[in-house]
Design an enzyme around this catalytic site. Structure first.
Site, PDB file in Angstrom:
ATOM      1  CE  LYS A 135      12.608 -15.766   7.982  1.00  0.00           C
ATOM      2  NZ  LYS A 135      12.426 -17.221   8.133  1.00  0.00           N
ATOM      3  N   GLY A 188       0.835  -1.205   0.000  1.00  0.00           N
ATOM      4  CA  GLY A 188       0.000   0.000   0.000  1.00  0.00           C
ATOM      5  C   GLY A 188       0.870   1.255   0.000  1.00  0.00           C
ATOM      6  CG  PHE A 189       4.270   1.145  -0.379  1.00  0.00           C
ATOM      7  CD1 PHE A 189       5.073   0.507   0.556  1.00  0.00           C
ATOM      8  CD2 PHE A 189       4.002   0.496  -1.567  1.00  0.00           C
ATOM      9  CE1 PHE A 189       5.600  -0.745   0.302  1.00  0.00           C
ATOM     10  CE2 PHE A 189       4.526  -0.757  -1.829  1.00  0.00           C
ATOM     11  CZ  PHE A 189       5.329  -1.381  -0.897  1.00  0.00           C
ATOM     12  N   GLY A 221       7.645   0.598   9.755  1.00  0.00           N
ATOM     13  CA  GLY A 221       7.446   0.699   8.298  1.00  0.00           C
ATOM     14  C   GLY A 221       8.067   1.900   7.615  1.00  0.00           C
ATOM     15  CD  GLU A 222       4.748   5.628   7.453  1.00  0.00           C
ATOM     16  OE1 GLU A 222       4.424   6.608   6.787  1.00  0.00           O
ATOM     17  OE2 GLU A 222       4.054   5.173   8.371  1.00  0.00           O
ATOM     18  CG  LEU A 262       6.401  -6.974  18.709  1.00  0.00           C
ATOM     19  CD1 LEU A 262       4.880  -6.954  18.563  1.00  0.00           C
ATOM     20  CD2 LEU A 262       6.784  -7.026  20.176  1.00  0.00           C
ATOM     21  N   GLY A 291       7.461   1.382  16.050  1.00  0.00           N
ATOM     22  CA  GLY A 291       6.912   1.361  14.691  1.00  0.00           C
ATOM     23  C   GLY A 291       8.068   1.295  13.724  1.00  0.00           C
TER      24      GLY A 291
HETATM   25 MO1  MOS Z   1       1.614   5.173   5.391  1.00  0.00          MO
HETATM   26  S1  MOS Z   1       2.185   6.600   4.041  1.00  0.00           S
HETATM   27  O1  MOS Z   1       1.089   6.052   6.691  1.00  0.00           O
HETATM   28  O2  MOS Z   1       0.670   4.081   4.641  1.00  0.00           O
END
Ligand code: MOS
Length: 732
Positions: free
Chosen positions: A626, A233-234, A697-698, A623, A695
C-alpha cells in the site's frame, strides 16, 4: 508474516484528524516569532542598515543583522552540512538572500518590523543567467561528496562516434525546479543555558544536531532535535539550511524560545532547488542499433562558490544504463548570482535520464527501430561501467510487463499516425534507474512484560511510511502482532540513523530494527533456558517458540509476562548497529523501471494532456504494497509535473524569482493526472540487506519526463528538448 502486507499507515489517523504535530505546532510559554528579511538585489555589499523605525515598533525584541549576529564556528562544522549565508558578513550573493531577522512577540509584529528594515546597498555586477556564464564553467570540487571524480570514460568515445554509421547529437535542458513540500521549513528553538532544543522540519535530525552543535560550538549531547512528523521533503529538508540556524541564533539573542516559519515565497530562496541543466549528448550506433559510442556532457547551475557546492550528477545514469563500450561523461558547474541548489527527488537521474532517454528515442527514430527494441538490443547484463554483476536486475521484466499492461504493441511507429477524433495520440517510453543506497543506522527494541514492544530509531518519516514498515519488520522479527509494536522516530536522543534521502531509509533502518528485535528474541530464549527456571532447563533454545507474546515448547507454554516475573526481570532491551556488508562492494546495486506514457495533443491549440501512464518497477522486495504503490504513484505525478508544468523563472535583470508561489509555479493538480497504473515486478536484492529491499522514493519519477516528451514527439513529430514541454513548443 506482516511484512509485505498492505496494512494501513500507522500514522494515517493522526494525520487526517490533525493529531500529528509538525515542527511549527509545538507551542510553549514565552514563544516569540522571527521573520527573515531578504535582499532585494542580486549582488552587493551592504553599506548599512537603517533600523530606527523597525527597532522601536511595538513588541519588537531584536533586529538581527550581520552587525550584531552571533559569530558562528563555520570552520568547525563540516563542509557538507554547512549552508551559508548565516549573517556572518555583509555580502549579498543573490536576490532573496537572508540579510536580517526581525524578532517580536507576535508574528504580525515581527512581519511589520521585518518590512520596516531599510538597507543601503553598494550594488555589484550580477550574473543572472547560466547561458551568460557558460564560458566560465568549472569542474565540481567535491562531486558526490568527493567519493568519485566528476568525469569518467571508457574506450574511445570520440573516435567511435566519428566512425559510427548512425549518429545522434543534441542538446537538452531542464529548468530550475523547486520541491514545494506541503509543510514549509519551520523551526522552534529553545535554549536552557547551553542546552539547545529544536523542533525543526528536516529529513535528517542527526545532521541537524551535528550542524547546530558545531556552529554554536556546543557539545553534541547538548543539542536535541525533534521532528516526529515531516510534511514532505523531496530533498529540500536534507540539509540544515540557514533558517533553522537563524532561529536558534535569534532564540539565543532574545533569551526566549523562537519560532521561525519560512513563507511559501521564501521557500524559493531558503532551502535549495533542482538546478537548471544544459546537457549535450552524442550517441553513435551500428546499423542494427547497437550502441558503439556515447557522450554525456552536463552543465549545472550553481550559486557563488562561497555558499557551498552542489552538482546535479546528470551522467551517472548514462554511465550504467546500456552496454556501450565507448562512453564519456563530464560534469561542470556554472556559477551565477543565485542561491545554492540541492538534491531534489532523484537528483541527477531525473534530469540526466530525460536527456539520455530522449536521445535514445531520437536514435530509435533514426534507425527506424521500435524504441523498446532499441533498449533491449543494448540491455546491460552486467554494469558496463565496471563489469560488476548487478545485485539484482529485473529490467527485462519491467519492459515486458509494462509494455503488455500499456498496450505498447498497438503503437504505430509513424509520428502523427494515431488519432481519435481530431486529437493526436502519442505513445512514448523510457527506462528508469536509481542506485540502491544503504547507510549505517542504529535502533533499539524494548520488549515489555505485557507482550508489547517499543522500537526506536532516530530516523524520519517524510510521509513515506517509515512508522508503518518499521513496525512490520519489528513485529515479524519479534513474533508479535503489529498492533503490539510501537515504532518511534524523530528524536535525536534515539539511536542515530542517517538522513532520509537517496531512497535509503528502509534499506538502512530496517536491518537495524531487525537485528535489535532478533537480539531481544534471543534474550527471551536465553532467559527461558538459563537454568534457573523450571521445565526448559537444558532445552536447546532453538526448540522454543515465541509468538503473540507467548513462549512455548515442550513441556511448557507461558506468557512473556510470566517468564519475566519468574526471573524478576521488568523488560528486555537490545540495540543494534547495522551497516552495508563488505560483500556488497563486489556488486552494482540499482533499482530499475520502465515508463510508458500516452499523451493527447490538440493539433490546433497545442494543448497537451497526459492521458494514460503505466510504470513497471524493479524496486526490490516490497515491505508494504500500500505505501509502496503510494510512493510509486507519487513519483509518477512528480515526473508529470517535471514533464509538463514545473519551472522556476528568474528575471534576468534583477535575478529575482518571478513565480515564487504555488499559483504561478505550476504543480500538477488532480485534473492534470491521468489514470496511473503501477506494477511491482518481483525482485529482491539479496546483497544489500537480508530483507531484499532496494528503495522506492526516487525511482518512479525517473524516466517519466522523457516518456512524455517521446510521446509528444510520436503524437506531433515535434521533438522538444527543453523541459517543461509546453504549448509554445508545439505551435510551430
Ligand atoms: Mo532525496 S532528493 O535524496 O530527499
Amino acid at each position: 508474516m506482516v511484512v509485505g502486507q498492505p496494512i494501513d499507515r500507522a500514522d494515517g489517523k493522526l494525520k487526517v484528524t490533525g493529531g500529528a504535530k509538525y515542527a511549527a505546532e509545538f507551542g510553549m510559554p514565552g514563544l516569540v516569532h522571527a521573520v527573515l528579511v531578504q535582499s532585494t538585489v542580486p549582488a552587493a555589499e551592504i553599506e548599512g542598515f537603517d533600523l530606527a523605525q523597525a527597532q522601536t515598533m511595538p513588541g519588537v525584541l531584536a533586529i538581527i543583522t550581520p552587525d550584531n549576529a552571533l559569530r558562528l564556528q563555520i570552520r568547525q562544522a563540516s563542509q557538507q552540512t554547512i549552508i551559508a549565508p548565516l549573517l556572518q558578513d555583509r555580502s549579498v550573493l543573490y536576490n532573496g538572500q537572508h540579510i536580517a531577522i526581525a524578532v517580536a512577540d507576535t508574528i504580525e509584529r515581527a512581519m511589520a518590523a521585518a518590512a520596516a528594515v531599510r538597507v543601503r546597498y553598494r550594488q555589484g555586477e550580477a550574473i543572472t543567467t547560466m547561458e551568460s556564464a557558460l564560458g566560465q564553467a568549472y569542474p565540481p570540487k567535491r562531486f558526490r561528496n568527493g567519493e568519485r571524480p566528476p568525469d569518467s570514460s571508457r574506450g574511445d568515445p570520440d573516435g567511435a562516434f566519428a566512425r559510427a554509421p548512425v549518429r545522434i547529437e543534441a542538446s537538452y535542458t531542464t529548468p530550475v525546479e523547486h520541491h514545494n513540500p506541503m509543510e514549509p521549513h519551520a523551526t522552534i528553538a529553545k535554549w536552557d543555558g547551553d542546552r539547545l532544543t529544536v523542533w525543526t522540519a528536516t529529513q535528517g535530525i542527526s545532521g541537524a544536531q551535528t550542524t547546530l552543535a558545531a556552529l554554536f560550538g556546543i557539545d553534541l549531547k547538548n543539542v536535541t532535535v525533534l521532528d516526529p512528523f515531516v510534511g514532505g521533503g523531496f530533498g529540500c529538508k536534507g540539509n540544515t539550511w540557514p533558517p533553522a540556524t537563524l532561529a536558534a541564533m535569534a532564540a539565543r539573542i532574545v533569551g526566549r524560545p523562537v519560532k521561525l516559519v519560512v513563507t511559501r515565497e521564501q521557500m524559493f530562496t531558503s532551502n535549495g532547488y533542482r538546478p537548471k541543466t544544459i546537457q549535450k549528448i552524442k550517441l553513435g550506433a551500428d546499423a542494427e542499433g547497437r550502441l558503439i559510442a556515447a557522450r554525456h556532457d552536463g552543465f549545472s547551475q550553481m550559486s557563488m562558490p562561497s555558499l557551498g557546492e552542489f552538482s546535479e550528477p546528470v551522467g551517472l545514469g548514462t554511465e550504467m544504463l546500456y552496454a556501450c563500450p565507448n562512453l564519456a561523461i563530464t560534469h561542470r558547474l556554472v556559477a551565477i548570482h543565485t542561491s545554492l541548489p540541492t538534491y531534489m527527488r532523484a537528483p541527477g537521474e531525473a534530469s540526466g535520464v530525460f536527456a539520455i532517454e530522449s536521445a535514445m528515442d531520437e536514435l530509435a527514430a533514426a534507425l527506424k527501430l521500435d524504441p523498446l527494441e532499441l533498449r533491449l538490443r543494448n540491455y546491460a547484463e552486467n554494469d558496463p561501467k565496471d563489469g560488476k554483476p548487478f545485485a539484482s536486475k529485473a529490467l527485462r521484466e519491467c519492459y515486458s510487463q509494462g509494455a503488455a499492461a500499456f498496450g505498447w504493441g498497438k503503437r504505430n511507429p509513424e509520428p502523427r499516425s494515431m488519432r481519435e477524433g481530431g486529437v493526436l495520440i502519442g505513445m512514448g517510453m523510457a527506462t528508469s534507474t536509481y542506485p540502491t543506497n544503504r547507510r549505517t543506522a542504529q535502533a533499539s527494541v524494548r520488549l515489555n512484560a505485557d507482550g508489547t514492544a517499543v522500537v526506536r530509531s532516530g530516523t524520519q518519516d517524510l510521509g513515506t511510511g517509515t512508522y508503518t514498515v518499521m513496525a512490520q519488520v519489528a513485529a515479524d522479527a519479534l513474533g508479535l502482532p503489529v498492533s503490539r509494536v510501537r515504532f518511534e522516530l524523530g528524536d535525536s536522543r534515539f539511536p542515530p540513523a542517517p538522513v532520509s534521502g537517496g531512497s535509503a531509509t528502509v534499506a538502512s533502518v530496517a536491518p537495524a530494527v531487525q537485528q535489535a528485535a532478533e537480539a531481544v528474541r534471543a534474550q527471551v530464549f536465553r532467559l527461558a533456558t538459563d537454568g534457573s527456571g523450571r521445565g526448559w532447563q537444558g532445552v536447546d533454545p532453538g526448540q522454543l517458540r515465541f509468538a503473540n507474546g507467548v513462549v512455548s515448547g515442550s513441556p511448557e507454554r507461558i506468557s512473556l509476562g510470566e517468564l519475566l516475573a519468574r526471573k524478576g526481570v521488568e523488560h528486555l532491551e537490545a540495540s543494534s548497529k547495522a551497516e552495508l556488508p563488505d560483500t556488497a562492494k563486489g556488486y552494482s546495486r540499482h533499482s530499475f523501471g520502465a515508463q510508458f506514457a500516452e499523451v493527447r495533443v490538440d493539433p490546433d491549440l497545442g494543448t497537451i494532456r497526459a492521458s494514460r501512464f503505466v510504470g513497471a518497477f524493479d524496486c526490490g522486495r516490497v515491505l508494504n504494497e500500500k505505501t509502496a504503490h503510494s510512493q510509486l504513484m507519487g513519483g509518477i505525478v512528480f515526473g508529470i509535473g517535471m514533464a509538463l508544468l514545473e519551472e522556476t523563472r528568474t528575471d534576468a535583470e534583477t535575478g529575482r524569482i518571478v513565480n515564487a508561489n504555488v499559483s504561478e509555479y505550476l504543480l500538477p493538480v488532480n485534473a492534470d493526472i491521468p489514470a496511473i497504473e503501477t506494477i511491482i515486478v518481483d525482485s529482491a536484492d539479496p546483497v544489500t540487506t537480508p530483507l531484499g529491499v532496494k528503495g522506492i522514493g526516487e525511482l518512479p519519477m525517473v524516466g517519466v519526463a522523457p516518456a512524455i516528451a517521446n510521446a509528444v514527439w510520436h503524437a506531433t513529430g515535434v521533438r522538444v528538448r527543453d523541459l517543461p514541454v509546453r504549448i509554445e513548443h508545439l505551435l510551430v
